[in-house]
Design a protein around this motif. Structure first.
Motif, PDB file in Angstrom:
ATOM      1  N   GLY A  57       0.806  -1.227   0.000  1.00 30.18           N
ATOM      2  CA  GLY A  57       0.000   0.000   0.000  1.00 30.18           C
ATOM      3  C   GLY A  57       0.835   1.271   0.000  1.00 30.18           C
ATOM      4  N   SER A  58       0.466   2.188   0.893  1.00 32.86           N
ATOM      5  CA  SER A  58       1.157   3.474   0.952  1.00 32.86           C
ATOM      6  C   SER A  58       2.623   3.301   1.313  1.00 32.86           C
ATOM      7  N   ALA A  59       2.923   2.318   2.150  1.00 32.01           N
ATOM      8  CA  ALA A  59       4.318   2.078   2.538  1.00 32.01           C
ATOM      9  C   ALA A  59       5.121   1.678   1.296  1.00 32.01           C
ATOM     10  N   VAL A 102       9.040  -1.685   5.044  1.00 37.06           N
ATOM     11  CA  VAL A 102       8.439  -0.451   5.574  1.00 37.06           C
ATOM     12  C   VAL A 102       7.014  -0.769   6.006  1.00 37.06           C
ATOM     13  N   SER A 103       6.681  -0.449   7.235  1.00 37.32           N
ATOM     14  CA  SER A 103       5.329  -0.739   7.722  1.00 37.32           C
ATOM     15  C   SER A 103       4.951   0.169   8.877  1.00 37.32           C
ATOM     16  N   GLN A 104       3.787   0.770   8.796  1.00 35.75           N
ATOM     17  CA  GLN A 104       3.274   1.580   9.902  1.00 35.75           C
ATOM     18  C   GLN A 104       2.962   0.665  11.076  1.00 35.75           C
ATOM     19  N   SER A 105       2.087  -0.310  10.850  1.00 37.91           N
ATOM     20  CA  SER A 105       1.592  -1.157  11.942  1.00 37.91           C
ATOM     21  C   SER A 105       2.647  -2.129  12.447  1.00 37.91           C
ATOM     22  N   GLY A 106       3.530  -2.545  11.551  1.00 36.82           N
ATOM     23  CA  GLY A 106       4.490  -3.584  11.913  1.00 36.82           C
ATOM     24  C   GLY A 106       3.853  -4.956  12.003  1.00 36.82           C
ATOM     25  N   GLU A 107       2.592  -5.061  11.546  1.00 41.61           N
ATOM     26  CA  GLU A 107       1.868  -6.334  11.649  1.00 41.61           C
ATOM     27  C   GLU A 107       1.334  -6.827  10.316  1.00 41.61           C
ATOM     28  N   THR A 108       1.578  -6.120   9.243  1.00 46.05           N
ATOM     29  CA  THR A 108       1.019  -6.517   7.950  1.00 46.05           C
ATOM     30  C   THR A 108       1.528  -7.912   7.566  1.00 46.05           C
ATOM     31  N   ALA A 109       0.572  -8.825   7.349  1.00 47.31           N
ATOM     32  CA  ALA A 109       0.920 -10.242   7.178  1.00 47.31           C
ATOM     33  C   ALA A 109       1.900 -10.464   6.026  1.00 47.31           C
ATOM     34  N   ALA A 155      -6.852   5.475   6.432  1.00 42.24           N
ATOM     35  CA  ALA A 155      -5.986   6.036   5.387  1.00 42.24           C
ATOM     36  C   ALA A 155      -4.774   6.691   6.052  1.00 42.24           C
ATOM     37  N   THR A 156      -3.606   6.218   5.723  1.00 49.87           N
ATOM     38  CA  THR A 156      -2.410   6.737   6.382  1.00 49.87           C
ATOM     39  C   THR A 156      -2.018   8.111   5.848  1.00 49.87           C
ATOM     40  N   THR A 157      -1.594   8.976   6.737  1.00 47.85           N
ATOM     41  CA  THR A 157      -1.100  10.295   6.330  1.00 47.85           C
ATOM     42  C   THR A 157       0.219  10.589   7.055  1.00 47.85           C
ATOM     43  N   LEU A 240      -4.403   6.558  -4.483  1.00 48.72           N
ATOM     44  CA  LEU A 240      -4.865   5.619  -3.447  1.00 48.72           C
ATOM     45  C   LEU A 240      -5.648   6.351  -2.365  1.00 48.72           C
ATOM     46  N   LYS A 241      -5.126   7.495  -1.913  1.00 56.07           N
ATOM     47  CA  LYS A 241      -5.821   8.278  -0.883  1.00 56.07           C
ATOM     48  C   LYS A 241      -7.237   8.579  -1.330  1.00 56.07           C
ATOM     49  N   LEU A 242      -7.356   9.096  -2.567  1.00 56.40           N
ATOM     50  CA  LEU A 242      -8.675   9.478  -3.067  1.00 56.40           C
ATOM     51  C   LEU A 242      -9.603   8.275  -3.141  1.00 56.40           C
ATOM     52  N   LYS A 243      -9.162   7.209  -3.794  1.00 58.69           N
ATOM     53  CA  LYS A 243     -10.094   6.103  -4.041  1.00 58.69           C
ATOM     54  C   LYS A 243     -10.489   5.380  -2.769  1.00 58.69           C
ATOM     55  N   GLU A 244      -9.559   5.219  -1.833  1.00 57.51           N
ATOM     56  CA  GLU A 244      -9.898   4.406  -0.662  1.00 57.51           C
ATOM     57  C   GLU A 244     -10.921   5.083   0.241  1.00 57.51           C
ATOM     58  N   ILE A 245     -10.966   6.404   0.256  1.00 55.65           N
ATOM     59  CA  ILE A 245     -11.925   7.048   1.160  1.00 55.65           C
ATOM     60  C   ILE A 245     -13.118   7.682   0.451  1.00 55.65           C
TER      61      ILE A 245
END
Ligand code: F6R
Length: 364
Positions: A57-59, A102-109, A155-157, A240-245
């Motif tokens: 994704g964004s990462a 690269v991961s925000q959550s650190g949990e993405t499978a 949505a990550t910012t 991605l930002k636009l479409k996901e929200i």
């Protein structure tokens, strides 16, 4: 808990100057970049032959941006991969490869599985992670944290913005150690880096203008984003930002690819957002903008404040302040985030919790 903001997403957009500052400040010491947690000596940095960046994704988009930065500044070849692709293709990992996840959550499978796959194949793995103590942080050989703080909106910012900064710091550090960036240029890049938080704030304060513009597109069927180089990477993120929200169909294209198919989708009134922050590519971008405008597109441009040529090919322009050419994504993303946000708000969508999406994707 939203601190007076209507949504977490807006609050988190406004937390970007702080997320950026908190990510670079602890790593700047006496005019040098010091990243102790990297656990790499100058010799280790000199021995890097290739960087592979793996994320979702964004990462993944921050990985794409940094490919241009690592290659341009440090002259280290970079491959960027989606974690869900990397993990299943028996990737070739040669000696001297540094793998960055690269991961925000650190949990993405998928990202976690990619990390395990790379480690099993002998790669050294550096995690760029936001959540302290998360699975990816625990399993990577080294962790460089982004200090964006908790992110609630799906949505990550701010985590995205902090990831970019961490990657710039690494690229600058590697370039300096490898003799591709001298002390003087490093110092001036550091000065430009320090300006980013204030510049982001300035761009955020433009929100009412962007909201007015966004309100014209609530009924749009398709919206396109185009760019070249780092601006291609940011087009992917803006789209991605636009479409996901907002649930509006959107695609991002490397501007040079338009002629190879996408241009047939342009109709009277279709919005095309063109990002052009790379001076050496202005001319190419402007000719792509003219091509879509001629076919009826309404062209929104995001460009540098000194680009006087742009108005010839754009119907609506957002100017970003002057920064280093490798840092422009950090500024150009702000109007694109605001645009996606206000289209979503205008349509009455659930901005912070878009349908079918989860903040942390722990199943593949
Ligand atoms: C988009 C978004 C997602 C994440 C992706 C990776 O706004 O948030 O595309 O970037 O799911 O998540 P992390 O960074 O937690 O691995």
């Amino acid at each position: 808990e939203k601190g007076g903001y209507e949504h977490f997403m807006l609050k988190e957009m406004y937390e970007q100057p702080k997320a950026i500052t908190d990510t670079f400040s602890p790593r700047l010491k006496d005019g040098k970049i010091v990243i102790e947690e990297l656990g790499m000596s100058d010799e280790d940095i000199l021995a890097i032959k290739k960087i592979m960046i793996v994320a979702c994704g964004s990462a993944y988009h921050t990985g794409m941006t940094s490919k241009y930065v690592f290659e341009g500044l440090a002259r280290i070849p970079v491959e960027v991969d989606l974690a869900s692709e990397f993990r299943y293709r028996d990737p070739i990992i040669e000696e001297g490869t540094l793998l960055i996840v690269v991961s925000q959550s650190g949990e993405t499978a998928d990202t976690l599985a990619a990390l395990r796959e790379a480690k099993a194949k002998g790669a050294r793995v550096l995690g760029i992670v936001n959540v302290v103590g998360s699975s990816i942080a625990r399993e990577a050989d080294n962790v460089m944290y982004t200090w964006a703080g908790p992110e609630i909106a799906v949505a990550t910012t701010k985590a995205y913005s902090a990831q970019l900064i961490a990657l710039y710091l690494l690229a600058m550090k590697f370039a300096h150690v490898r003799g591709k960036l001298d002390d003087e240029n490093l110092a001036s890049m550091i000065e430009e880096l320090k300006e980013i938080p204030t510049q982001v704030e300035m761009l955020l304060n433009n929100k009412n203008k962007i909201q007015k513009f966004a309100n014209r597109y609530l009924a749009a069927r398709d919206i396109f984003f185009i760019g070249r180089g780092v601006d291609y990477a940011i087009s992917l993120e803006g789209s991605l930002k636009l479409k996901e929200i907002s649930y509006i169909h959107s695609e991002a294209y490397a501007a040079g690819e338009l002629k190879h198919g996408t241009i047939s989708l342009i109709e009277e009134g279709t919005l095309v957002a063109a990002v052009l922050t790379q001076e050496d590519l202005y001319k190419k971008m402007i000719s792509n903008m003219v091509e879509v405008k001629t076919r009826g597109a309404f062209v929104m441009a995001v460009t540098n404040v000194d680009n006087t040529e742009v108005e010839r090919a754009a119907d609506y322009v957002v100017y970003i302040p002057k920064t280093n050419k490798y840092f422009t994504n950090s500024l150009a993303i702000i109007p694109l985030q605001l645009f996606g946000y206000y289209v979503s708000v205008g349509k009455g969508c659930d901005v912070d919790k878009p349908r079918n999406l989860a903040k942390s994707v722990t199943v593949e």
